[in-house]
Design an enzyme around this catalytic site. Structure first.
Site, short mmCIF file in Angstrom:
data_model
loop_
_atom_site.label_atom_id
_atom_site.label_comp_id
_atom_site.label_asym_id
_atom_site.label_seq_id
_atom_site.Cartn_x
_atom_site.Cartn_y
_atom_site.Cartn_z
N ARG A 18 0.84 -1.23 0.12
CA ARG A 18 0.01 0.05 -0.01
C ARG A 18 0.90 1.32 -0.04
NH1 ARG A 18 -3.94 -0.44 4.83
NH2 ARG A 18 -2.13 -1.66 5.68
N GLU A 19 1.97 1.15 -0.78
CA GLU A 19 2.94 2.35 -0.91
C GLU A 19 2.28 3.62 -1.15
OE1 GLU A 19 3.36 -0.47 -2.04
OE2 GLU A 19 5.48 -1.25 -1.42
N LEU A 20 1.39 3.60 -2.25
CA LEU A 20 0.79 4.65 -2.91
C LEU A 20 -0.33 5.46 -1.69
CD1 LEU A 20 0.13 6.57 -5.13
CD2 LEU A 20 -1.78 4.90 -6.13
N LYS A 21 -1.00 4.54 -0.97
CA LYS A 21 -1.65 5.11 -0.02
C LYS A 21 -0.96 6.06 1.02
CE LYS A 21 -4.18 3.23 4.25
NZ LYS A 21 -5.74 3.70 3.91
N SER A 72 -24.37 0.48 16.79
CA SER A 72 -23.06 0.45 17.19
C SER A 72 -23.01 1.96 17.88
CB SER A 72 -21.76 0.53 15.99
OG SER A 72 -22.34 1.66 14.88
N ASP A 120 -28.98 -7.17 10.28
CA ASP A 120 -28.41 -6.16 9.24
C ASP A 120 -28.41 -6.59 8.08
OD1 ASP A 120 -28.72 -3.90 10.93
OD2 ASP A 120 -26.58 -4.56 11.60
N CYS A 125 -28.49 0.21 4.52
CA CYS A 125 -27.83 1.46 4.42
C CYS A 125 -28.32 2.19 2.89
CB CYS A 125 -26.46 1.21 4.35
SG CYS A 125 -25.64 0.54 5.99
N GLU A 176 -32.05 4.42 5.60
CA GLU A 176 -31.07 5.61 5.47
C GLU A 176 -31.71 6.60 4.64
OE1 GLU A 176 -26.86 4.54 5.41
OE2 GLU A 176 -26.87 6.21 3.96
N HIS A 193 -23.53 10.62 8.95
CA HIS A 193 -22.22 10.51 8.14
C HIS A 193 -21.73 11.74 8.29
CE1 HIS A 193 -24.73 7.58 6.46
NE2 HIS A 193 -23.77 6.88 6.30
N1 GLN Z 1 -25.57 -2.53 13.25
C1 GLN Z 1 -24.42 -1.90 12.56
C2 GLN Z 1 -23.94 -0.65 13.21
O1 GLN Z 1 -24.57 0.03 13.81
C3 GLN Z 1 -25.16 -1.48 11.18
C4 GLN Z 1 -23.97 -0.82 10.34
C5 GLN Z 1 -24.39 -0.80 8.72
O2 GLN Z 1 -25.64 -0.89 8.45
N2 GLN Z 1 -23.44 -0.38 8.03
O3 GLN Z 1 -22.78 -0.31 12.93
ZN ZN Z 2 -26.46 1.61 7.94
#
Ligand code: GLN
Ligand code: ZN
Length: 759
Positions: A17-20, A437, A603, A647, A669, A698
């Site tokens: 991953r040198e470029l990274k 999470s 999920d 998502c 989402e 986000h």
């Molecule tokens: N349960 C996961 C979280 O809350 C769902 C993550 C996701 O949908 N990308 O992180």
């Molecule tokens: Zn999500």
């Protein structure tokens, strides 16, 4: 050099991953551009060196990029959005990719059905497009100086237009007559480079269902481009699916070659007669460019012989099925992997030798191989036999269980289930919850790493995680959230966490694949029959439940997402692998419910990512994806409430499928699009409950109470309160506690205000 060997493109992030690292250092202002350029130059040479040493005849230039090839192509054509007009050179380049203080970055999206993301060019009818061929010309010269003669890769005009967006509204193909002349000029410049030069024009858009406007542009485009110069041989390459419709047209243009994927587009076999009659060169993709399994050399030779039944052998080039960008660089650094498993794999560099060996056998014979090659071939044979028989892969118990699945669905109709659940769980309309999470602090990341490396004993590790869970529960109670979660501190990644606990799953040390810019992912891989030796989440979840009287939601990743974010074995249909994963999750659901967990969220963040590129294949995917989601929750009793989370925000095309998954509650989402995207749920009379995200996780921004109140009212315009849940629009793990705490407090307060007003 091995006769007629061809590689569509090579990974560019570097074997370590040198470029990274060079890019990130530069972005952090800890180095200057010259250092990035030095690394880039060395990497390009190294990539040519690998290919030269392997004996590849057609290697590429301009497959390298400091960020993304689509971005490079936009700059080549002078497609620079107005907001970047004052910038130049690297400042311009990286601002387009990543934004700067004055201008937001250009959008990024998935490259077909891979996990690579490209920058979406922005076009407008009143912009002018002018050629800047410098990068392309320089890279070719660099290769010549280094001592190889590469082809030049460019993204084709129809794919470029098809993947761009119009900032002034309207169809991107309306800009065709402005863009094509720039491609002509580009080829004129390229023609001056050498007496004879191959230009690979990537047109992966041809593997999609094409509209008639696009189909009608293929012939004029390639008549024009192939006539620019006698010095240029044009190869139009496609990958990821079949390109039968476009091939029919391309054979009637003066191009030199056509690239077809014979692994992911078996229908391409139907085009062979046409290609033969037109006397075109066929770039035959037979070595898998998007999976990590060792090629079965003898099998590939057989495929080529089948092709040669139609197409003159001399006109066949042996190729990777797509750019090797989508696989990790080299196996060389996999030091910890079980050698038996490692022996089944082949990354980018290893695939080069496969291509050249196939060429030798195909064009000459097995007998013509030298002793080293003979050895290589017999090792390849052995590895493939071992995959067919190894007990690491084949688990009779799993196979028997799959054969005898008696129950694919849970008991009870939704209407009946939800009544029982509401009574038992006693939640109010507009019930508040989160997606799973909570912030992954440096401390918990550190503890996880230490534990993994053996520097932290199990008890200390568990104590630390439990402390975090305690804090999560305490905060949620204090904040007044109604359905709680444990916070997922023990999970590094929602797929990896489960993969690590399932039999049949493998992990690499250095299997990095570029996802976008400098970002790489290291997907786990499924090599064998999947089973769950023991419960995976029960202890954490029941611990969390023991800390509260409120309902604790269990948190699992669904089978389709686990599948779509892994490299998957190629000796079994994806739909069968998915079924095995579903059975593992099904056992987990059962164990959770037996342990007293009343709500379980499964999920399916990547459900949509697995959609096929061709409409004709969508139904089959949806059928088994829905089947396996339902299978995964088939152990749930009627009173156990099943949630799922996605998502995504665009459900218009797939709403019937989402409904068919039959989850009691789905969280989605939609925060950035108000109530617009929710309307489809109302329109189709969607029955189950929905938790449309009320704020965007986000961004670090903290939403105000007022804002969320407004958002909730807008949701209530679409669905009744009894059908709505209130939650953020995804997991909170990437956020900081300072952002999460006030945001969730505001969310709960907003719900209180709305409920009171609705009394
Ligand atoms: N349960 C996961 C979280 O809350 C769902 C993550 C996701 O949908 N990308 O992180
Ligand atoms: Zn999500």
């Amino acid at each position: 050099m091995s006769k007629n060997t061809y590689v569509i493109g090579f990974p560019r992030i570097g074997e370590q991953r040198e470029l990274k690292f060079a890019l990130e250092k530069f972005w952090a202002k800890k180095s200057d551009l010259s250092e990035v350029e030095k690394v880039a130059k060395a990497l390009k040479q190294r990539h040519w060196e690998y290919q030269k040493n392997a004996g590849i005849e057609y290697m590429s230039s301009n497959d390298f990029s400091l960020y993304d090839n689509m971005l490079d192509m936009a700059l080549t054509l002078g497609a620079v959005p107005k907001r970047f007009a004052t910038l130049q050179n690297e400042e311009l380049y990286f601002a387009m990719a990543r934004g700067n203080k004055d201008a937001v970055a250009m959008e990024m999206t998935k490259w077909f059905n891979t996990n690579y993301h490209y920058i979406v060019p922005e076009l407008s009818l009143d912009d002018t497009y002018t050629l800047n061929a410098q990068k392309i010309l320089t890279e070719y010269k660099e290769a010549k100086e280094y001592g190889v003669t590469p082809k030049i890769n460019i993204i084709g005009p129809l794919t470029f237009l098809g993947l761009s967006k119009r900032v002034d509204g309207g169809d991107t193909y309306e800009l065709y007559s402005k863009i094509l002349p720039v491609y002509e000029q580009l080829l004129q410049e390229i023609a001056k480079l050498d007496d004879s030069i191959t230009v690979q024009i990537d047109e992966p858009i041809f593997v999609k269902d094409l509209e008639t406007t696009v189909l009608s542009l293929i012939k004029p485009t390639y008549d024009t481009l192939a006539n620019v110069s006698k010095n240029i041989k044009i190869a139009v390459v496609t990958y990821f699916e079949h390109a039968c419709e476009a091939t029919k047209i391309l054979v009637n243009t003066p191009i030199w070659g056509i690239g077809l994927d014979f692994l992911y587009g078996k229908e391409n076999f139907d085009s062979l007669e046409l290609i033969a009659n037109a006397n075109k060169t066929l770039i035959a993709g037979v070595v898998d460019g998007r999976n990590i399994w060792k090629n079965d050399i003898e099998q590939s030779v057989k495929i080529l012989q089948q092709i040669a039944f139609h197409v003159n052998k001399e006109n066949i080039l042996i190729s990777s099925s797509c750019s090797l960008l989508h696989v990790p660089f080299t196996l060389q650094y996999e030091e910890k992997m079980n050698p038996e498993i490692k022996n089944w794999l082949s990354y980018g560099v290893e695939k080069l030798d496969e291509i050249t060996l196939i060429s030798k056998i195909f064009f000459y014979s097995k007998e013509a191989l030298n002793s080293k090659e003979q050895e290589y071939l017999s090792a390849n044979k052995k590895a493939n036999i071992s995959r067919k028989t190894s007990p690491l892969i084949h688990d009779v118990k799993v196979q028997e269980r799959v054969k005898n699945i008696g129950k694919y669905e849970r008991e009870g109709e939704y209407e009946q289930r939800i009544k029982i659940q509401k009574e038992k769980l006693g939640y109010l309309p507009l019930a508040t919850t989160t997606i799973g999470s909570f912030p992954q602090t440096p401390e918990i990341r550190h503890a996880r790493r230490q534990y993994k490396n053996g520097n932290l004993d199990q008890t200390s590790y568990e104590n630390e995680m439990k402390k975090y869970i305690d804090d999560c529960v305490a905060f949620q109670e204090e904040c007044g959230l109604e359905i709680l979660v444990h916070g997922e501190p023990e999970r590094n990644d929602m797929v990896e966490y489960f993969g690590e606990q399932l039999n049949g799953y493998g992990f690499s040390q250095n299997g990095w694949v570029q996802s976008y810019g400098s970002r790489c992912v290291k997907p786990p891989f499924i090599y064998g029959d999947i089973s769950r030796p023991k419960p995976m989440t029960v202890e954490w979840t029941t611990y969390a439940q023991s800390k509260t009287k409120k309902v604790m939601k269990g948190m699992l990743t669904g089978p389709v997402t686990i599948l779509n974010w892994s490299f998957v074995r190629d000796d079994m249909a994806r739909s069968e692998v998915s079924k095995q994963i579903a059975l593992g999750i099904c056992d987990e659901v059962d164990d959770l419910q037996k342990a007293g967990i009343k709500i379980i969220q499964v999920d399916e963040a990547a459900f949509k990512e697995g959609y096929p590129l061709r409409k004709a294949k969508v139904q089959t995917y949806e059928d088994w994806a829905v089947r396996d989601f339902k299978l995964a929750v088939s152990s749930a009793n009627q009173e156990t409430q099943i949630h799922t989370h996605m998502c995504y925000s665009e459900f218009n095309d797939i709403i019937a499928t989402i409904e068919a998954m039959d989850a009691d509650v789905i969280s989605i989402e939609t925060a950035r699009s108000g109530n617009e995207l929710l309307k489809i749920f109302a329109k189709v009379g969607y029955k189950q409950e929905v938790g449309p995200g009320v704020y965007d996780i986000h961004s670090p921004r903290i939403p105000s109470v007022d804002e969320i109140v407004t958002q909730i009212y807008s949701l209530l315009e679409v669905l009744p309160k009894e059908q709505l849940w209130i939650n953020p629009d995804c997991g909170l793990k990437t956020r900081k506690w300072e952002e999460v705490k006030p945001s969730l407090k505001n969310m709960v307060e907003a719900v209180r205000i709305v409920r009171e007003a609705l009394q």
